[in-house]
Design an enzyme around this catalytic site. Structure first.
Site, PDB file in Angstrom:
ATOM      1  N   GLU A   1       0.886  -1.311   0.007  1.00 30.43           N
ATOM      2  CA  GLU A   1      -0.130  -0.031   0.056  1.00 30.43           C
ATOM      3  C   GLU A   1       0.865   1.215  -0.092  1.00 30.43           C
ATOM      4  OE1 GLU A   1      -2.205   0.161   3.747  1.00 30.43           O
ATOM      5  OE2 GLU A   1      -2.915   1.929   3.416  1.00 30.43           O
TER       6      GLU A   1
ATOM      7  N   ASP B   1      -0.844  -1.757   5.632  1.00 34.71           N
ATOM      8  CA  ASP B   1      -0.821  -1.212   7.107  1.00 34.71           C
ATOM      9  C   ASP B   1      -1.865  -1.836   8.202  1.00 34.71           C
ATOM     10  OD1 ASP B   1       1.244   0.344   6.557  1.00 34.71           O
ATOM     11  OD2 ASP B   1       0.235   2.254   6.305  1.00 34.71           O
TER      12      ASP B   1
ATOM     13  N   ASP C   1      -3.872  -0.684   9.840  1.00 34.08           N
ATOM     14  CA  ASP C   1      -5.009   0.478  10.131  1.00 34.08           C
ATOM     15  C   ASP C   1      -6.167   0.296   9.231  1.00 34.08           C
ATOM     16  OD1 ASP C   1      -4.372   1.403   7.733  1.00 34.08           O
ATOM     17  OD2 ASP C   1      -3.279   3.261   8.481  1.00 34.08           O
TER      18      ASP C   1
ATOM     19  N   ASP D   1      -7.423   2.175   6.579  1.00 41.18           N
ATOM     20  CA  ASP D   1      -7.156   2.084   5.296  1.00 41.18           C
ATOM     21  C   ASP D   1      -6.475   0.706   4.759  1.00 41.18           C
ATOM     22  OD1 ASP D   1      -8.246   4.492   5.179  1.00 41.18           O
ATOM     23  OD2 ASP D   1      -6.243   5.455   4.783  1.00 41.18           O
TER      24      ASP D   1
END
Ligand code: 0RA
Length: 637
Positions: free
Chosen positions: A428, A501, A503, A505
């Site tokens: 990403e 990641d 998180d 997103d």
């Protein structure tokens, strides 16, 4: 005190046979349940529940209850005939003891002739018993209640009479043996999905589910059978006609049922079952269904002049655009193939299904011209879009957008050309992509950075998808093509690794990619080529020693071992916060890293979540976001 039905017996020939049988199962569990991972674990539940479903098919059972208990056990209760307790004529022991220690389900003499063989199902209750730390069974039958407890397959006491009881039924409670299974934690989503599926496939029964671990419960009863199943697949979508088409036919000994309904989307959701087993890898029955759909709709389109005789016909993908379909067949001797035994191999079935659906669907369309018309104009539009996509592809090829032997410019490819050892990291963002490029072993590790959010595949037709640069780069790098043209022989990397990641997103992009694979390149997932990289969340340091932690639990464990004093904890929110060496050591290097292989279950979950997040319906999305408000703080959809 409970009465004893049979007194303890000497160590005779039949008990030796029983012990040998049980130890064979415990020695090679994979031979009986396929594997000892989460999939094998859930097989234990399916085995017991299928015995209850047999009672339903025999017309003797209307209710099944499945409970996941807080102590790690599972309870299955039914109001069937109850496992027989009478003395077995050959073994001179209660039949129940034989059923739980030797008898195969196949030797059960009941009316259900569509018994499963060659697969992992119907292996017998004795397999569940042998692989359980303990197995307790309670039977109501003949006005009495009976009870017996087993440990690792062996009875700890003779069958006892507990007292008087009304009605009939069986209750089994078992605890999977942690020395056999890699994990003994049942996954409620897997259990719920299968129970719901079974309730559609067996419309007579009501199935209650409860998870005592989190206090949730649900009841499944779908009198409408597979038609209701299809309506459920299309829930929240705009449908082309209100009631699913239902077709039923028998060819030789094969019973064929199909329900289908189109929505205005672009995906094909076809589920196929053989003797109620979900054949996720398809097989001859699905091949028959596809040929029949293509053939019948082309014939119909030409007869009614929706297609000129000079025009190219509709392809399989054209006629399956926006399709929700459930195929359920019953076969006398199914042969299941493939590693997970989820593909039907019987060659005669293709022709049976094809001929049945050709005939019944043509008949239906004859009688329902307005449905036929709507359905054909959708397929014709799909064909036009396909032609536009072909032109767009040709154009990009001519423009030379895909430079370097056709490979995308952002791909940092590896040197090796042997797909078996090659790995593709999909990363990403350009910044993490840069770190990964520095940290990789360029001999066999390739890096493809994806920028931002890739296209919403729920709402995009194939032609639009192929116009998207990120998706095109991804598909070119992988090399297999998509849809009906998918060719695994062209796969350029045998490990396609999603590295995002930890998180919101990151999980969003992961969901998107998994959904894209699941819908357009499912074989990549079923054949086990897709992985998720696990990046550490923390780095703990005390003096000169340090340790990575991949979860809060791991962090706490190390803290406990080291003593919390003087330990500094660094938290990593994204891949970009690590340097190349750290990223390589913790997440990329074989030996140091831990990859999670993506299973079909993961992909199905991602797909369902994706439909909620990206679908037409506002309400389920609002509800999801509300329920998951803590995790979903920054959702950009
Ligand atoms: C053997 C024979 C019969 C039924 C069963 C086993 C049976 C097993 C299970 C497991 C869970 N629920 C079950 N219910 C029944 C045939 C019984 C008869 O003919 O009376």
């Amino acid at each position: 005190m409970a009465d004893q039905v049979a007194s303890a017996r000497s160590y005779d020939a039949s008990s030796i046979q029983i012990l040998e049988g049980l130890s064979a199962v415990r020695k090679r569990p994979g031979m009986y349940i396929g594997s000892t991972d989460t999939r094998g674990l859930h097989h234990l539940i399916w085995e017991v529940v299928e015995n209850s479903i047999d009672e339903v098919l025999a017309g003797s059972c209307t209710e099944i209850e499945v409970r996941l208990n807080s102590d790690g056990t599972c309870t299955v209760i039914d109001n069937g005939r109850g496992i027989p307790v009478e003395e077995h004529p050959k073994y001179h022991r209660p039949a129940l003891e034989i059923v739980l220690t030797i008898l195969h389900a196949g030797s059960k003499f009941d009316k259900n002739t569509y018994k499963v063989s060659g697969g992992l199902h119907g292996v017998g209750l004795h397999v569940v018993n042998a692989l359980s730390e303990f197995f307790e069974v309670r039977v109501r039958r003949g006005g009495q209640e009976y009870f017996q407890r087993y440990e690792k397959g062996t009875p700890v006491a003779p069958l006892s009479v507990e007292g008087k009881a009304e009605g009939t039924g069986t209750e089994a409670r078992f605890k999977p043996d942690p020395t056999i299974f890699e994990t003994v934690i049942f996954d409620k989503e897997i259990v719920e999905r299968r129970l719901k599926e079974l309730s559609f496939l067996n419309p007579q029964v009501t199935i209650h589910f409860a998870d005592e671990r989190d206090g949730t419960a649900a009841t499944y009863h779908h009198a409408g059978g597979i038609s209701e199943f299809v309506a459920d697949l299309n829930a929240g979508k705009n449908v082309l006609f209100p009631t699913p088409i239902f077709l039923h036919a028998v060819r030789e000994q094969t019973d064929i049922e199909v329900a289908l309904q189109y929505n205005d989307g672009y995906n094909d959701t076809t589920l196929a079952f053989v003797n109620t087993i979900n054949t996720v890898d398809g097989g001859t029955h699905v091949a028959g269904l596809k040929s029949a759909l293509t053939r019948t709709l082309n014939d119909y389109a030409r007869q009614r002049n929706f297609l000129k005789s000079s025009e190219d016909g509709l392809t399989g993908e054209d006629v399956r655009e926006g399709l929700a379909c459930v195929l359920s067949i019953k076969v006398l001797e199914p042969q299941f193939e493939g590693q997970t035994k989820a593909k039907l191999g019987n060659s005669e079935v293709k022709g049976q299904v094809e001929s049945a659906i050709n005939e019944k669907l043509a008949e239906f369309l004859e009688e329902h011209p307005s449905v036929g018309q709507g359905l054909i104009s959708k397929a014709v539009q799909a064909a036009q879009a396909r032609e536009a996509a072909r032109k767009a592809r040709e154009l990009t090829r001519r423009k030379g957008l895909l430079e370097g032997g056709g490979l995308p410019g952002k791909l940092a490819d590896c040197h090796s050309r042997d797909p078996v050892e090659c790995e593709l990291f999909i990363v990403e963002g350009d910044s993490a992509g840069g770190t990964a490029k520095q940290g990789r072993d360029r001999e066999f590790q390739a890096i493809l950075p994806l920028r931002g959010k890739i296209l919403n595949v729920e709402k995009a037709r194939l032609d639009k998808m192929l116009q998207n640069e990120e998706i095109r780069a991804l598909l070119t790098a992988i090399g297999t093509g998509i849809g009906d043209e998918l060719d695994l022989a062209k796969l350029r990397y045998h490990k396609v690794i999603l590295m995002t990641d930890a998180d919101v997103d990151g999980s969003h992009i992961r969901t998107l990619l998994l959904t894209l694979f699941y819908r357009k390149m499912p074989a990549l997932i079923t054949e086990g080529y897709v992985y998720i990289a696990q990046a550490p969340l923390y780095r703990l340091q005390k003096g000169s020693k340090f340790q990575w932690a991949y979860s809060d639990e791991e962090r706490d464990k190390t803290l406990q071992e080291w003593g919390a004093k003087g330990v500094t904890i660094q938290r990593y929110k994204g891949l970009g916060e690590m340097n190349a060496g750290q990223l390589a050591d913790t997440t990329m290097k074989p030996g140091g890293r831990e990859l999670l292989r993506v299973t079909v279950d993961d992909a199905v979950k991602a797909n369902a979540l994706f439909s909620i997040l990206m679908g037409e319906e506002v309400e389920p999305r609002r509800q999801y976001i509300q329920e998951h408000a803590v995790e979903v703080t920054n959702l950009d959809i």
